[in-house]
Design an enzyme around this catalytic site. Structure first.
Site, PDB file in Angstrom:
ATOM      1  N   CYS A   2     -38.049 -16.389 -19.266  1.00  0.00           N
ATOM      2  CA  CYS A   2     -39.237 -17.209 -19.030  1.00  0.00           C
ATOM      3  C   CYS A   2     -40.005 -16.698 -17.815  1.00  0.00           C
ATOM      4  CB  CYS A   2     -38.921 -18.676 -18.829  1.00  0.00           C
ATOM      5  SG  CYS A   2     -37.990 -19.439 -20.132  1.00  0.00           S
ATOM      6  N   ARG A  27     -40.503 -11.070 -20.031  1.00  0.00           N
ATOM      7  CA  ARG A  27     -39.343 -11.908 -19.703  1.00  0.00           C
ATOM      8  C   ARG A  27     -39.048 -12.943 -20.788  1.00  0.00           C
ATOM      9  NH1 ARG A  27     -38.287 -11.625 -14.030  1.00  0.00           N
ATOM     10  NH2 ARG A  27     -37.041 -13.480 -14.226  1.00  0.00           N
ATOM     11  N   TRP A  80     -38.668 -18.146 -23.179  1.00  0.00           N
ATOM     12  CA  TRP A  80     -37.559 -17.606 -23.962  1.00  0.00           C
ATOM     13  C   TRP A  80     -36.654 -18.798 -24.234  1.00  0.00           C
ATOM     14  CZ3 TRP A  80     -32.178 -16.774 -23.363  1.00  0.00           C
ATOM     15  CH2 TRP A  80     -31.623 -15.821 -24.231  1.00  0.00           C
ATOM     16  N   ASN A 104     -38.478 -22.953 -15.379  1.00  0.00           N
ATOM     17  CA  ASN A 104     -37.534 -21.890 -15.759  1.00  0.00           C
ATOM     18  C   ASN A 104     -36.140 -22.385 -15.431  1.00  0.00           C
ATOM     19  OD1 ASN A 104     -39.270 -19.940 -16.512  1.00  0.00           O
ATOM     20  ND2 ASN A 104     -38.853 -18.557 -14.805  1.00  0.00           N
ATOM     21  N   GLY A 105     -35.176 -22.089 -16.267  1.00  0.00           N
ATOM     22  CA  GLY A 105     -33.798 -22.476 -15.953  1.00  0.00           C
ATOM     23  C   GLY A 105     -33.287 -23.502 -16.936  1.00  0.00           C
ATOM     24  N   GLU A 483     -23.493   2.183 -24.094  1.00  0.00           N
ATOM     25  CA  GLU A 483     -24.891   1.999 -23.704  1.00  0.00           C
ATOM     26  C   GLU A 483     -25.839   2.553 -24.781  1.00  0.00           C
ATOM     27  OE1 GLU A 483     -26.376   0.235 -21.714  1.00  0.00           O
ATOM     28  OE2 GLU A 483     -28.329   1.132 -21.371  1.00  0.00           O
ATOM     29  N   LYS A 487     -28.573   0.294 -26.721  1.00  0.00           N
ATOM     30  CA  LYS A 487     -30.007   0.613 -26.775  1.00  0.00           C
ATOM     31  C   LYS A 487     -30.501   0.545 -28.219  1.00  0.00           C
ATOM     32  CE  LYS A 487     -30.653   0.096 -23.655  1.00  0.00           C
ATOM     33  NZ  LYS A 487     -30.238  -0.407 -22.460  1.00  0.00           N
ATOM     34  N   GLU A 490     -30.551  -3.080 -29.517  1.00  0.00           N
ATOM     35  CA  GLU A 490     -31.563  -3.916 -28.876  1.00  0.00           C
ATOM     36  C   GLU A 490     -32.951  -3.707 -29.459  1.00  0.00           C
ATOM     37  OE1 GLU A 490     -30.307  -4.681 -24.245  1.00  0.00           O
ATOM     38  OE2 GLU A 490     -30.938  -2.676 -24.766  1.00  0.00           O
ATOM     39  N   HIS A 506      -7.571   4.060 -34.788  1.00  0.00           N
ATOM     40  CA  HIS A 506      -6.766   2.841 -34.790  1.00  0.00           C
ATOM     41  C   HIS A 506      -7.476   1.665 -35.465  1.00  0.00           C
ATOM     42  CE1 HIS A 506      -3.771   4.806 -32.405  1.00  0.00           C
ATOM     43  NE2 HIS A 506      -4.655   5.121 -31.484  1.00  0.00           N
ATOM     44  N   LYS A 602     -35.766 -10.011 -20.433  1.00  0.00           N
ATOM     45  CA  LYS A 602     -35.462  -9.001 -19.417  1.00  0.00           C
ATOM     46  C   LYS A 602     -34.441  -9.513 -18.409  1.00  0.00           C
ATOM     47  CE  LYS A 602     -35.970  -5.113 -17.376  1.00  0.00           C
ATOM     48  NZ  LYS A 602     -35.274  -4.026 -18.060  1.00  0.00           N
TER      49      LYS A 602
END
Ligand code: G6P
Length: 607
Positions: A2, A27, A80, A104-105, A483, A487, A490, A506, A602
């Site tokens: 947010c 964000r 968000w 926000n929060g 990573e 990527k 995402e 395995h 973000k």
């Protein structure tokens, strides 16, 4: 997660808020909204989806421009979703009968508060936790002044918040409160007169204030109050604000993510500046007894930062022979972790605001551990909280999929591991020289070569289907594989997993067939033959293999060749760039929104 913006002044409020939100949209972009209070008139606009939808909503309202010009207040929000789906009714600002609020929060006790207000006859229109705040305020405002009502409201909230409220009861002031969620106030001193005022801005992140203000106050947890045009000088801890706009724009690249991949070469120089030179390795931020104060290390982080934590473990254990454990922050907090007093706790975070990591850091600090934040944002909550901090100096990272922040985190951890090795007498003079040489070369290895980027663009069209991707590597190339897979997931929404090469046999190898794509990280300087055997096992099961390696490897379906480097860290950084570009180009071919992938944010400032 947010974004919040606020404004007091004479400028066109629609434009000011939209411009600010545009800087914060990365964000969160499930919905957006704004409220304007001017001439005793409170106007609220909200829209689902991206900011352009909010702009259309305002245009469709067919209001005269005068509505937005002249002295007044405005607040804006880009969301968000956490509580309540991303609908218009759940979008901020939330409104009462004469007030509007952005937040926000998360308000953890919102259910109790909602019940209490409903029993008084308050009718709620959204499913959000936020709406309780504005109703609670208006409920108190029946018996108290607006100032008292706001303060009483904030005292009732449990959770995390950055809040801006405007109300007809006090039409010249924005009310604000901050707890565990970033919020700042800024002014442009050239246009601001202590007596005549000028303009006051609020934002949840630096990005929205670049070019607008030259003085800021980063609000602290527990700060709560109200401000009018003239109030800035009365705030505490006013600081200069130097950031410039150029660094926050795309500069001709198609996406911020692409720009940030290309930037890594110069950014890593920044990261090393004053820390790594032919003469030695220094970290000024860490005093001489720091290195004697711990016997082991715990590193805690989320997402991409957790992958750099895993790289850090390999590096620190190998170079300094100090035991390291790594933790995913959201798991760490509630797992009753065994924390030793002589342990160094490292929190890694690009933003310095990620709620899970921040709470883990608090926990470690409360337990009396010595704490270090490796972070990209100065003045962030983690930097302020930790005993020590090392800034990664990546600059503003706008692509939601992190690239340069990861590169700089790994570099800082590498520098740290070598310095610790030197202090613990695990690295001799020859070793130091070769580490420094490798560091300077690794930075150069991140330069994007045009022919490699072209090759990846061409190659990407062959990797758009199939039932999944495995990214495999050994040692530090295992977290790099994680990573690379992250990527791709995402930004392309394809299913991808990172695995240690030796672990495939395995279990996961059961998935291998020609529709399974395996990206094999095969450095020459670290366990090449071990890796090769693992890759051959997968080839024997007919998986399609794309090898990234400096050596010839005829068995692979595709090979992306990197130069013949002398150290595995150079190979690491070169391969990192290739994985980032591959994810980017696959996402472009699939027509995905590279900089703002669905469902992500973000900076995640909720648990
Ligand atoms: C979010 C972002 C990730 C990031 C993670 C941790 O999930 O989408 O890209 O890696 O948060 O963020 P931090 O700022 O703590 O590094």
């Amino acid at each position: 997660m947010c974004g919040i913006i606020g404004y007091i002044g004479n400028q066109n409020k629609k434009e000011t808020i939209i411009n600010g939100l545009r800087e914060l949209e990365y964000r969160g972009y499930d919905s957006a909204g704004m409220a304007i209070l001017q001439n005793d008139d409170l106007k609220v606009f909200r829209a689902v989806g991206k900011l352009t939808n909010l702009e259309s909503t305002i245009i469709n309202a067919k209001l005269h421009d005068e509505v937005f010009c002249g002295y007044g207040l405005a607040i804006g929000h880009t969301r968000w979703a956490t509580h309540g789906s991303p609908t218009e009714i759940n979008a901020h600002p939330h409104i009462g009968t004469q007030s509007a609020l952005v937040h926000n929060g998360i308000i953890e006790n919102y259910k109790e508060l909602k019940q209490e207000l409903e029993s008084q006859g308050v009718v709620f229109s959204s499913q959000t936790d936020t709406e309780v705040i504005v109703h609670l305020f208006e409920s108190y405002a029946k018996n108290y002044t607006a100032q008292e009502a706001f303060s009483k409201t904030i005292q009732r909230l449990i959770g995390s918040y950055a809040i801006l409220l405007i109300t007809k009861l006090e039409p010249n002031k924005i009310f604000y409160a901050k707890q565990h969620s970033p919020l700042m106030i800024g002014v442009c001193s050239k246009q601001h007169d202590e007596h005549k005022g000028g303009a006051i801005f609020f934002a949840s992140s630096d990005a929205a204030l670049i070019g607008l203000v030259d003085k800021v106050v980063y609000l602290q947890d527990g700060n709560c109050g109200e401000i009018d045009m003239y109030g800035f000088q009365n705030l505490h801890n006013i600081q200069p604000f130097y950031a410039n706009k150029i660094s926050a724009q795309k500069e001709g690249y198609r996406f911020f993510m692409e720009k940030e991949i290309y930037e890594q070469e110069s950014i890593l120089l920044e990261t090393m500046m004053g820390r790594v030179s032919e003469d030695g390795i220094i970290l000024d931020e860490l005093d001489s007894d720091f290195f004697e104060r711990f016997r082991s290390i715990a590193i805690c982080a989320c997402g991409t930062s957790h992958h750099s934590a895993l790289v850090g473990k390999y590096l620190i254990e190998r170079k300094a022979r100090v035991r390291v454990t790594t933790h995913i922050a959201s798991e760490f907090r509630y797992a009753k972790p065994v924390l030793e007093k002589d342990e160094l706790f490292i929190a890694i975070s690009q933003s310095g605001e990620t709620a899970d990591t921040l709470q883990a850091l608090k926990l470690a600090k409360d337990e009396g551990l010595i704490t270090l934040a490796i972070c990209n944002v100065d003045n962030s909550a983690m930097v302020r909280l930790a005993d020590y901090s090392l800034l990664t100096r990546a600059g503003i990272e706008k692509g939601v999929a992190s690239t340069k922040a990861f590169a700089t985190q790994v570099m800082v951890l590498w520098i740290f591991s070598v310095l610790l090795g030197i202090k613990r007498k695990r690295i001799n003079e020859i070793g130091i020289k070769s580490e420094i040489k490798a560091m300077l070369n690794a930075q150069k290895a991140t330069k994007v070569q045009a022919q490699i980027h072209d090759k990846i663009k061409r190659l990407s069209r062959r990797y758009l289907h199939g039932h999944g991707f495995f990214f495999i590597g050994r040692d530090i190339f295992y977290p790099l594989a994680l990573e690379g897979a992250l990527k791709l997931k995402e930004i392309s929404y394809l299913h991808a997993e990172g695995y240690p090469s030796g672990e495939m046999k395995h279990g996961p190898i059961a998935l291998a067939d020609s529709e399974l794509f395996t990206l094999a990280l095969m450095p020459k300087n670290l366990l090449y033959n071990k890796n090769k055997s693992n890759v051959e096992e997968i080839i024997a099961r007919d998986s399609t293999i794309c090898a990234i390696t400096p050596l010839d490897f005829d068995l692979a379906d595709d090979v992306v060749k990197i130069p013949n480097y002398q150290s595995y860290m150079e190979e690491f950084f070169a391969m990192m760039v290739i994985l980032q570009l591959l994810a980017l180009e696959i996402a472009v071919r699939l027509n995905r929104d590279v900089d703002m992938p669905r469902n992500l944010a973000k900076s995640v400032t909720v648990e």
